[in-house]
Design a protein around this motif. Structure first.
Motif, mmCIF file in Angstrom:
data_model
loop_
_atom_site.group_PDB
_atom_site.id
_atom_site.type_symbol
_atom_site.label_atom_id
_atom_site.label_comp_id
_atom_site.label_asym_id
_atom_site.label_seq_id
_atom_site.Cartn_x
_atom_site.Cartn_y
_atom_site.Cartn_z
ATOM 1 N N MET A 1 0.832 -1.206 0.000
ATOM 2 C CA MET A 1 0.000 0.000 0.000
ATOM 3 C C MET A 1 0.866 1.257 0.000
ATOM 4 S SD MET A 1 -3.169 0.477 -0.122
ATOM 5 C CE MET A 1 -4.373 1.730 0.039
ATOM 6 N N LYS A 2 2.034 1.198 0.638
ATOM 7 C CA LYS A 2 2.889 2.379 0.670
ATOM 8 C C LYS A 2 3.411 2.728 -0.721
ATOM 9 C CE LYS A 2 4.460 2.235 5.395
ATOM 10 N NZ LYS A 2 5.615 2.209 6.295
ATOM 11 N N GLN A 3 3.623 1.724 -1.562
ATOM 12 C CA GLN A 3 4.118 1.973 -2.927
ATOM 13 C C GLN A 3 3.118 2.821 -3.709
ATOM 14 O OE1 GLN A 3 7.096 1.103 -3.825
ATOM 15 N NE2 GLN A 3 7.044 1.705 -5.956
ATOM 16 N N THR A 4 1.838 2.483 -3.605
ATOM 17 C CA THR A 4 0.819 3.258 -4.319
ATOM 18 C C THR A 4 0.733 4.678 -3.784
ATOM 19 O OG1 THR A 4 -0.539 1.551 -3.263
ATOM 20 C CG2 THR A 4 -1.112 2.152 -5.471
ATOM 21 N N ASP A 5 0.892 4.838 -2.494
ATOM 22 C CA ASP A 5 0.869 6.182 -1.916
ATOM 23 C C ASP A 5 2.042 7.009 -2.436
ATOM 24 O OD1 ASP A 5 -0.276 5.112 1.381
ATOM 25 O OD2 ASP A 5 -1.370 5.506 -0.462
ATOM 26 N N ARG A 6 3.199 6.382 -2.575
ATOM 27 C CA ARG A 6 4.368 7.111 -3.080
ATOM 28 C C ARG A 6 4.136 7.543 -4.530
ATOM 29 N NH1 ARG A 6 9.747 3.888 -2.969
ATOM 30 N NH2 ARG A 6 9.226 3.836 -0.775
ATOM 31 N N TRP A 7 3.619 6.628 -5.355
ATOM 32 C CA TRP A 7 3.375 6.986 -6.757
ATOM 33 C C TRP A 7 2.278 8.051 -6.858
ATOM 34 C CZ3 TRP A 7 6.810 6.380 -10.173
ATOM 35 C CH2 TRP A 7 7.689 5.312 -10.119
ATOM 36 N N GLY A 8 1.296 7.959 -5.984
ATOM 37 C CA GLY A 8 0.248 8.981 -5.972
ATOM 38 C C GLY A 8 0.813 10.347 -5.613
ATOM 39 N N ARG A 9 1.754 10.360 -4.673
ATOM 40 C CA ARG A 9 2.387 11.630 -4.298
ATOM 41 C C ARG A 9 3.208 12.178 -5.461
ATOM 42 N NH1 ARG A 9 6.537 11.339 0.372
ATOM 43 N NH2 ARG A 9 5.061 9.714 0.911
ATOM 44 N N TYR A 10 3.964 11.296 -6.130
ATOM 45 C CA TYR A 10 4.751 11.738 -7.285
ATOM 46 C C TYR A 10 3.858 12.262 -8.403
ATOM 47 C CZ TYR A 10 8.820 9.435 -5.222
ATOM 48 O OH TYR A 10 9.839 9.054 -4.408
ATOM 49 N N LEU A 11 2.746 11.589 -8.602
ATOM 50 C CA LEU A 11 1.803 12.034 -9.640
ATOM 51 C C LEU A 11 1.217 13.403 -9.281
ATOM 52 C CD1 LEU A 11 0.525 11.013 -12.278
ATOM 53 C CD2 LEU A 11 -1.340 10.108 -10.913
ATOM 54 N N ALA A 12 0.861 13.577 -8.014
ATOM 55 C CA ALA A 12 0.310 14.861 -7.582
ATOM 56 C C ALA A 12 1.358 15.967 -7.707
ATOM 57 C CB ALA A 12 -0.178 14.757 -6.138
ATOM 58 N N ALA A 17 3.460 20.709 -10.459
ATOM 59 C CA ALA A 17 4.547 21.386 -11.170
ATOM 60 C C ALA A 17 4.112 21.802 -12.570
ATOM 61 C CB ALA A 17 5.765 20.469 -11.249
ATOM 62 N N ALA A 18 3.359 20.934 -13.254
ATOM 63 C CA ALA A 18 2.876 21.271 -14.596
ATOM 64 C C ALA A 18 1.913 22.450 -14.543
ATOM 65 C CB ALA A 18 2.191 20.058 -15.224
ATOM 66 N N THR A 19 1.049 22.487 -13.541
ATOM 67 C CA THR A 19 0.091 23.589 -13.397
ATOM 68 C C THR A 19 0.819 24.903 -13.139
ATOM 69 O OG1 THR A 19 -1.547 22.053 -12.513
ATOM 70 C CG2 THR A 19 -1.898 24.385 -12.091
ATOM 71 N N ILE A 20 1.820 24.866 -12.254
ATOM 72 C CA ILE A 20 2.581 26.079 -11.960
ATOM 73 C C ILE A 20 3.322 26.561 -13.207
ATOM 74 C CG2 ILE A 20 4.561 26.947 -10.646
ATOM 75 C CD1 ILE A 20 3.590 25.162 -8.330
ATOM 76 N N THR A 21 3.887 25.625 -13.962
ATOM 77 C CA THR A 21 4.604 25.989 -15.191
ATOM 78 C C THR A 21 3.671 26.634 -16.206
ATOM 79 O OG1 THR A 21 6.135 24.165 -14.828
ATOM 80 C CG2 THR A 21 6.067 25.095 -17.036
ATOM 81 N N VAL A 22 2.498 26.047 -16.376
ATOM 82 C CA VAL A 22 1.527 26.612 -17.327
ATOM 83 C C VAL A 22 1.095 28.006 -16.883
ATOM 84 C CG1 VAL A 22 -0.835 26.362 -18.193
ATOM 85 C CG2 VAL A 22 0.715 24.411 -18.230
ATOM 86 N N LEU A 23 0.854 28.185 -15.588
ATOM 87 C CA LEU A 23 0.455 29.506 -15.093
ATOM 88 C C LEU A 23 1.565 30.535 -15.289
ATOM 89 C CD1 LEU A 23 -1.481 28.609 -11.820
ATOM 90 C CD2 LEU A 23 -2.425 29.412 -13.991
ATOM 91 N N LEU A 24 2.817 30.123 -15.076
ATOM 92 C CA LEU A 24 3.933 31.050 -15.304
ATOM 93 C C LEU A 24 4.044 31.427 -16.774
ATOM 94 C CD1 LEU A 24 6.684 29.593 -12.953
ATOM 95 C CD2 LEU A 24 5.458 31.750 -12.706
ATOM 96 N N LEU A 25 3.863 30.451 -17.658
ATOM 97 C CA LEU A 25 3.939 30.744 -19.093
ATOM 98 C C LEU A 25 2.799 31.672 -19.530
ATOM 99 C CD1 LEU A 25 4.988 27.292 -20.594
ATOM 100 C CD2 LEU A 25 6.353 29.383 -20.462
ATOM 101 N N VAL A 26 1.606 31.433 -19.011
ATOM 102 C CA VAL A 26 0.467 32.301 -19.337
ATOM 103 C C VAL A 26 0.729 33.720 -18.828
ATOM 104 C CG1 VAL A 26 -1.958 32.741 -18.795
ATOM 105 C CG2 VAL A 26 -1.236 30.467 -19.513
ATOM 106 N N GLY A 27 1.271 33.834 -17.625
ATOM 107 C CA GLY A 27 1.607 35.148 -17.085
ATOM 108 C C GLY A 27 2.651 35.857 -17.928
#
Length: 59
Positions: A1-12, A17-27
């Motif tokens: 179960m800990k493995q899935t939690d780690r991958w979920g954290r990495y995915l989040a 990071a992608a959202t922040i990058t897109v917002l910076l580019l839009v700005g």
């Protein structure tokens, strides 16, 4: 179960990071458009003032 939690954290983290990058580019794009409009307004005002002070003679 800990493995899935780690991958979920990495995915989040990846999505965050992608959202922040897109917002910076839009700005950045919005700032460049605003700077272009400001430069255009300054150019038009300078041309108008030059025409006004030179007695209406424009090249």
């Amino acid at each position: 179960m800990k493995q899935t939690d780690r991958w979920g954290r990495y995915l989040a983290l990846g999505f965050a990071a992608a959202t922040i990058t897109v917002l910076l580019l839009v700005g950045l794009v919005v700032a460049l458009i605003a700077a272009g409009m400001c430069a255009l307004c300054v150019a038009v005002a300078a041309r108008s003032l030059r025409a006004l002070f030179s007695g209406g003679k424009t090249k």
